[in-house]
Design a protein around this motif. Structure first.
Motif, short mmCIF file in Angstrom:
data_model
loop_
_atom_site.label_atom_id
_atom_site.label_comp_id
_atom_site.label_asym_id
_atom_site.label_seq_id
_atom_site.Cartn_x
_atom_site.Cartn_y
_atom_site.Cartn_z
N LYS A 156 130.49 8.70 12.47
CA LYS A 156 130.98 10.15 12.42
C LYS A 156 131.95 10.25 13.42
O LYS A 156 133.03 11.12 13.42
N SER A 157 131.48 9.90 14.85
CA SER A 157 132.24 9.99 16.01
C SER A 157 133.50 9.18 15.81
O SER A 157 134.51 9.79 16.27
N TRP A 158 133.50 8.10 15.44
CA TRP A 158 134.80 7.08 15.02
C TRP A 158 135.70 8.04 14.27
O TRP A 158 136.80 7.95 14.53
N LEU A 159 135.26 8.41 13.10
CA LEU A 159 136.10 9.15 12.24
C LEU A 159 136.71 10.45 13.09
O LEU A 159 138.02 10.66 12.95
N HIS A 160 135.85 11.14 13.62
CA HIS A 160 136.40 12.35 14.48
C HIS A 160 137.45 12.20 15.41
O HIS A 160 138.60 12.66 15.38
N ARG A 161 137.27 10.82 16.07
CA ARG A 161 138.22 10.40 17.31
C ARG A 161 139.33 10.18 16.60
O ARG A 161 140.49 10.21 17.13
N GLY A 162 139.23 9.32 15.52
CA GLY A 162 140.43 8.55 15.00
C GLY A 162 141.32 9.63 14.29
O GLY A 162 142.48 9.61 14.48
N ARG A 163 140.73 10.64 13.62
CA ARG A 163 141.52 11.76 13.05
C ARG A 163 142.10 12.66 14.09
O ARG A 163 143.22 13.03 13.96
N ALA A 164 141.42 12.85 15.23
CA ALA A 164 142.06 13.64 16.35
C ALA A 164 143.62 12.89 16.86
O ALA A 164 144.27 13.40 17.37
#
Length: 182
Positions: A156-164
């Motif tokens: 979830k952290s990877w997804l959030h950082r990647g989207r940002a």
């Protein structure tokens, strides 16, 4: 140089003169090439076939030179090779004739897709993998976590950082955090 063999049987002596390969080649290469050129209509193909036939004769010259007419053997091999090439070409043309005349045209990727792919390449591997697996391969967070051998919170952290990071690079102002539970 011709090879001379002497055979004696009883009171009879026979002398047989066998031509050398070089002599046969020099005397018959041009004639065979002209014959096969008339068949092929392509001088290069004719030369290739005749060269191949002479090569095959050279490899077996000790036995072929003892034939009554070694040139007949070379001619037969050349014609067989010519017919084989002709059949192969006919089969290839037949195959090509059955193919679609025009390949379907598709437009290349749009500028948005090119920009997205370029932006994805700037992300760290883990974030890029998570985004691709989640959004393109439709994998749930739990499955990505199992595949990557990390906790679901890490994915979830990877997804959030990647989207940002993608939003900043692509200048997307309205990006919601609706990543299916991420």
């Amino acid at each position: 140089m011709a090879v001379t063999t002497i055979a004696r049987s009883g009171s009879e002596t026979r002398i047989a003169v066998r031509p050398s390969f070089d002599e046969v080649y020099a005397a018959h290469y041009a004639d065979l090439t002209v014959q096969l050129y008339a068949y092929f209509g392509d001088r290069q193909e004719a030369q290739d076939v005749v060269q191949e036939a002479f090569y095959r004769a050279l490899v077996r010259w000790n036995s072929i030179s003892s034939y009554d007419d070694p040139v007949a053997w070379i001619r037969r091999v050349a014609w067989n090779l010519a017919v084989s090439r002709w059949r192969r070409a006919r089969t290839a043309l037949s195959f090509l004739g059955r193919q679609r005349r025009a390949e379907p045209q598709s437009e290349g990727p749009g500028p948005e897709r090119v920009a997205l792919v370029a932006a994805l390449t700037t992300l760290p591997d883990s974030q890029r993998r998570a985004l691709v697996l989640h959004y393109l391969a439709d994998m749930p967070v739990s499955e990505i976590a199992q595949r990557e051998r990390v906790a679901a919170g890490t994915v979830k952290s990877w997804l959030h950082r990647g989207r940002a990071a993608l939003a900043a690079q692509l200048e997307i102002s309205d990006l919601s955090d609706s990543a299916g539970g991420a």
